[in-house]
Design a protein around this motif. Structure first.
Motif, PDB file in Angstrom:
ATOM      1  N   ALA A   1       0.828  -1.209   0.000  1.00 52.32           N
ATOM      2  CA  ALA A   1       0.000   0.000   0.000  1.00 52.32           C
ATOM      3  C   ALA A   1       0.862   1.260   0.000  1.00 52.32           C
ATOM      4  N   ILE A   2       1.916   1.233   0.779  1.00 50.04           N
ATOM      5  CA  ILE A   2       2.791   2.403   0.869  1.00 50.04           C
ATOM      6  C   ILE A   2       3.528   2.632  -0.450  1.00 50.04           C
ATOM      7  N   GLU A   3       4.010   1.549  -1.056  1.00 48.02           N
ATOM      8  CA  GLU A   3       4.749   1.691  -2.312  1.00 48.02           C
ATOM      9  C   GLU A   3       3.848   2.168  -3.450  1.00 48.02           C
ATOM     10  N   SER A   4       2.602   1.698  -3.463  1.00 47.00           N
ATOM     11  CA  SER A   4       1.671   2.073  -4.529  1.00 47.00           C
ATOM     12  C   SER A   4       0.892   3.338  -4.208  1.00 47.00           C
ATOM     13  N   LYS A   5       1.000   3.786  -2.933  1.00 42.96           N
ATOM     14  CA  LYS A   5       0.233   4.944  -2.455  1.00 42.96           C
ATOM     15  C   LYS A   5      -1.261   4.729  -2.651  1.00 42.96           C
ATOM     16  N   PHE A   6      -1.681   3.497  -2.426  1.00 43.09           N
ATOM     17  CA  PHE A   6      -3.092   3.144  -2.574  1.00 43.09           C
ATOM     18  C   PHE A   6      -3.404   1.990  -1.639  1.00 43.09           C
ATOM     19  N   GLY A   7      -4.432   2.154  -0.818  1.00 46.04           N
ATOM     20  CA  GLY A   7      -4.807   1.091   0.104  1.00 46.04           C
ATOM     21  C   GLY A   7      -5.646   1.628   1.231  1.00 46.04           C
ATOM     22  N   ALA A   8      -5.627   0.918   2.345  1.00 46.75           N
ATOM     23  CA  ALA A   8      -6.452   1.288   3.492  1.00 46.75           C
ATOM     24  C   ALA A   8      -6.042   2.645   4.056  1.00 46.75           C
TER      25      ALA A   8
ATOM     26  N   SER B   1       7.958   7.484   7.267  1.00 47.60           N
ATOM     27  CA  SER B   1       7.749   8.499   6.229  1.00 47.60           C
ATOM     28  C   SER B   1       6.368   8.419   5.599  1.00 47.60           C
ATOM     29  N   ALA B   2       5.654   7.316   5.845  1.00 50.13           N
ATOM     30  CA  ALA B   2       4.338   7.123   5.233  1.00 50.13           C
ATOM     31  C   ALA B   2       3.189   7.373   6.209  1.00 50.13           C
ATOM     32  N   LEU B   3       3.518   7.774   7.446  1.00 53.50           N
ATOM     33  CA  LEU B   3       2.499   7.896   8.485  1.00 53.50           C
ATOM     34  C   LEU B   3       2.239   9.344   8.880  1.00 53.50           C
ATOM     35  N   VAL B   4       0.989   9.631   9.176  1.00 57.22           N
ATOM     36  CA  VAL B   4       0.564  10.959   9.613  1.00 57.22           C
ATOM     37  C   VAL B   4       0.838  11.123  11.103  1.00 57.22           C
ATOM     38  N   ASP B   5       1.264  12.280  11.514  1.00 53.37           N
ATOM     39  CA  ASP B   5       1.420  12.600  12.934  1.00 53.37           C
ATOM     40  C   ASP B   5       0.035  12.599  13.571  1.00 53.37           C
ATOM     41  N   VAL B   6      -0.159  11.748  14.572  1.00 53.17           N
ATOM     42  CA  VAL B   6      -1.479  11.621  15.206  1.00 53.17           C
ATOM     43  C   VAL B   6      -1.432  12.018  16.685  1.00 53.17           C
ATOM     44  N   ALA B   7      -0.530  12.931  17.013  1.00 54.45           N
ATOM     45  CA  ALA B   7      -0.424  13.388  18.398  1.00 54.45           C
ATOM     46  C   ALA B   7      -1.738  13.969  18.899  1.00 54.45           C
ATOM     47  N   ASP B   8      -2.498  14.624  18.009  1.00 56.72           N
ATOM     48  CA  ASP B   8      -3.767  15.232  18.412  1.00 56.72           C
ATOM     49  C   ASP B   8      -4.812  14.199  18.791  1.00 56.72           C
ATOM     50  N   VAL B   9      -4.584  12.942  18.409  1.00 55.91           N
ATOM     51  CA  VAL B   9      -5.475  11.849  18.815  1.00 55.91           C
ATOM     52  C   VAL B   9      -4.881  11.094  19.997  1.00 55.91           C
ATOM     53  N   ALA B  10      -3.606  10.720  19.873  1.00 57.14           N
ATOM     54  CA  ALA B  10      -2.973   9.849  20.867  1.00 57.14           C
ATOM     55  C   ALA B  10      -2.808  10.519  22.227  1.00 57.14           C
ATOM     56  N   GLU B  11      -2.353  11.751  22.233  1.00 60.09           N
ATOM     57  CA  GLU B  11      -2.053  12.398  23.517  1.00 60.09           C
ATOM     58  C   GLU B  11      -3.277  12.595  24.409  1.00 60.09           C
ATOM     59  N   PRO B  12      -4.406  13.066  23.897  1.00 64.71           N
ATOM     60  CA  PRO B  12      -5.581  13.192  24.758  1.00 64.71           C
ATOM     61  C   PRO B  12      -6.064  11.856  25.324  1.00 64.71           C
ATOM     62  N   ILE B  13      -5.968  10.786  24.517  1.00 62.86           N
ATOM     63  CA  ILE B  13      -6.379   9.462  25.006  1.00 62.86           C
ATOM     64  C   ILE B  13      -5.480   9.033  26.161  1.00 62.86           C
TER      65      ILE B  13
ATOM     66  N   MET C   1      -2.523   6.680   7.207  1.00 70.03           N
ATOM     67  CA  MET C   1      -1.597   6.693   6.086  1.00 70.03           C
ATOM     68  C   MET C   1      -1.605   8.041   5.361  1.00 70.03           C
ATOM     69  N   LYS C   2      -0.403   8.520   5.013  1.00 64.96           N
ATOM     70  CA  LYS C   2      -0.278   9.811   4.334  1.00 64.96           C
ATOM     71  C   LYS C   2      -0.923   9.809   2.955  1.00 64.96           C
ATOM     72  N   TYR C   3      -0.921   8.669   2.268  1.00 64.91           N
ATOM     73  CA  TYR C   3      -1.514   8.641   0.940  1.00 64.91           C
ATOM     74  C   TYR C   3      -3.035   8.726   0.996  1.00 64.91           C
ATOM     75  N   GLY C   4      -3.616   8.501   2.173  1.00 61.62           N
ATOM     76  CA  GLY C   4      -5.065   8.495   2.302  1.00 61.62           C
ATOM     77  C   GLY C   4      -5.675   9.867   2.047  1.00 61.62           C
TER      78      GLY C   4
END
Length: 454
Positions: free
Chosen positions: A103-110, A125-137, A340-343
């Protein structure tokens, strides 16, 4: 010659066509409201089709079927709450990393992928920073277990939202051990070897998976290595030190242990084989998560012992792996969800993860696991479920506090993940089990690691 307005409108009608007008009747409400069908024709183009909000989540097929059933039940509820179509796809766990890489190589997937171990380092390099979700939890739920600082956090950033931890202990047949005078599980490797010898002589060997599989092989081999003082690298994570006295001693021990006490067919086993062998009465003990006990109890009408009694009544499930000269260690399976950043639906993905971790939603999944996957935050140690689960499972209540990670005692880096992905540590012990000289195997592993830690 310039066409009249009427002629141009007729051309557009022919271009768009009757079927297209029927398809866009409900989609182009805004355009119709602004200028009606004539407004669309005036623009001389059909409106863009509105993209339905969809979210694709990719996860493993759980070893606790009820846990997946709960997530399937929740998917339409999440869809309604978020105003989007949420689809959760479940695949074989040993296919999960290949699908992630593809998925990461093709930039297509879940849009969201379940990441095991410290995969966020490998795919940073393919992941979005999710601190705004993880830290409050984490803040609201008593903090995450330390292991997630090594797995889901990369360079100080949360690149995945922690979801759970799978602990493991040795599940063993209580009555079979009692028959040879063992009432307490051995605390050292040497003692377990002696117990295993007696059991194997009675046709009841220890079963251990040593194939290329995500969980049981590495969760056995890494703690064995550590308990003899072996390590992949020095604490800096830069110098390879696998070819050491401690590693060689662990390999020599394992050769004897495998021959004397184990089902030697385990070289080809994955994470399902030892579960089936245990339930079938073919092995006396195996390192596993709580799934062996939980499934045996939930299917007690089918999974029985040689006397026809429910097998779960004879399962003890509270013994960590034995210790060696350097101590006693555990490698548990942490997992998390990466956006995923490609999402194209990153905000929706984050909103879903927030929804998933709301107490009323997460709690139902947590309870469905029955102590197999425990919470990612410490607040779940105090959940009333622990007062209801059977005694053999209560060892998992705070087990996640003890978890180490690949690369220990060095950092949990992308390099350490590559070593895991290539099964170098597992194959090191498999080669020893097949009779290769310990010193040669350690040297082979050193060469493999140096190709990665460069």
């Amino acid at each position: 010659m310039k066409k009249s307005d009427g002629e141009e409108r007729q051309m557009v009608k022919k271009t768009v066509g009757r079927r297209t007008f029927l398809k866009v009747t409900g989609v182009a409400a805004g355009a119709v409201a602004a200028g009606g069908l004539a407004g669309i024709l005036e623009a001389q183009r059909a409106p863009a089709y509105a993209q339905a909000r969809k979210l694709h989540v990719l996860r493993w097929t759980d070893f606790i079927p009820e846990a997946d059933a709960e997530l399937k039940r929740q998917a339409p509820l999440a869809s309604k709450a978020l105003g989007a179509e949420v689809t959760i796809e479940f695949i074989n766990v040993n296919d999960l990393q290949a699908r992630t890489t593809s998925a990461i190589e093709s930039k297509f997937g879940a849009d969201i992928i379940q990441l095991l171990w410290n995969w966020p380092h490998l795919y940073a390099s393919a992941l979005v920073d999710v601190a705004d979700v993880a830290e409050p939890i984490g803040k609201a739920q008593g903090g995450y277990y330390d292991v997630f600082n090594a797995t889901a956090k990369v360079g100080g950033k949360w690149l995945a939202v922690p979801h759970g931890v799978i602990g493991n202990t040795v599940a063993y047949r209580r009555s079979w051990h009692a028959e040879i005078g063992v009432t307490e599980f051995p605390k050292t490797w040497d003692a377990w070897r002696e117990v295993g010898k007696k059991l194997k002589a009675k046709g009841r060997p220890i079963g251990q998976a040593l194939g290329h599989s995500f969980g049981d092989p590495p969760t056995f081999c890494y703690p064995l290595l550590w308990s003899f003082g072996g390590a992949e690298t020095d604490p800096s994570g830069k110098k390879v030190v696998i070819n050491s006295k401690g590693t060689i001693e662990s390999l020599k021990f394992f050769q004897a242990f495998w021959k004397d006490a184990c089902d030697e067919g385990g070289l080809a086993w994955d994470d399902t084989n030892n579960n089936r062998a245990f339930h079938a009465g073919e092995i006396s003990a195996t390192l596993n998560g709580a799934s062996i006990y939980v499934v045996a109890k939930r299917q007690q009408d089918k999974i029985k012992d040689e006397k026809g009694q429910p097998l779960y009544l004879d399962i003890e499930h509270g013994a960590p792996l034995p210790g060696g000269p350097a101590g006693r260690f555990a490698l548990y399976v942490p997992f998390q969800h990466g956006v995923m950043k490609y999402g194209k639906n990153q905000k929706l993905a984050k909103d879903f993860l927030k929804w998933l971790h709301q107490k009323e939603n997460y709690e139902k999944w947590f309870e469905a696991n029955g102590a197999y996957s425990v919470g990612s935050t410490k607040v779940w140690e105090d959940h009333p479920m622990w007062g209801k689960v059977d005694k053999p499972l209560r060892v998992y209540q705070a087990a996640a506090r003890q978890a180490r990670m690949f690369g220990s005692a060095g950092p949990a880096t992308a390099n350490a993940t590559q070593v895991y992905t290539k099964y170098i540590i597992v194959d090191m012990y498999a080669k020893a089990a097949q009779g290769q000289k310990a010193e040669d195997v350690a040297k082979w592993a050193e060469g493999e690691l140096k190709n990665i830690y460069v």
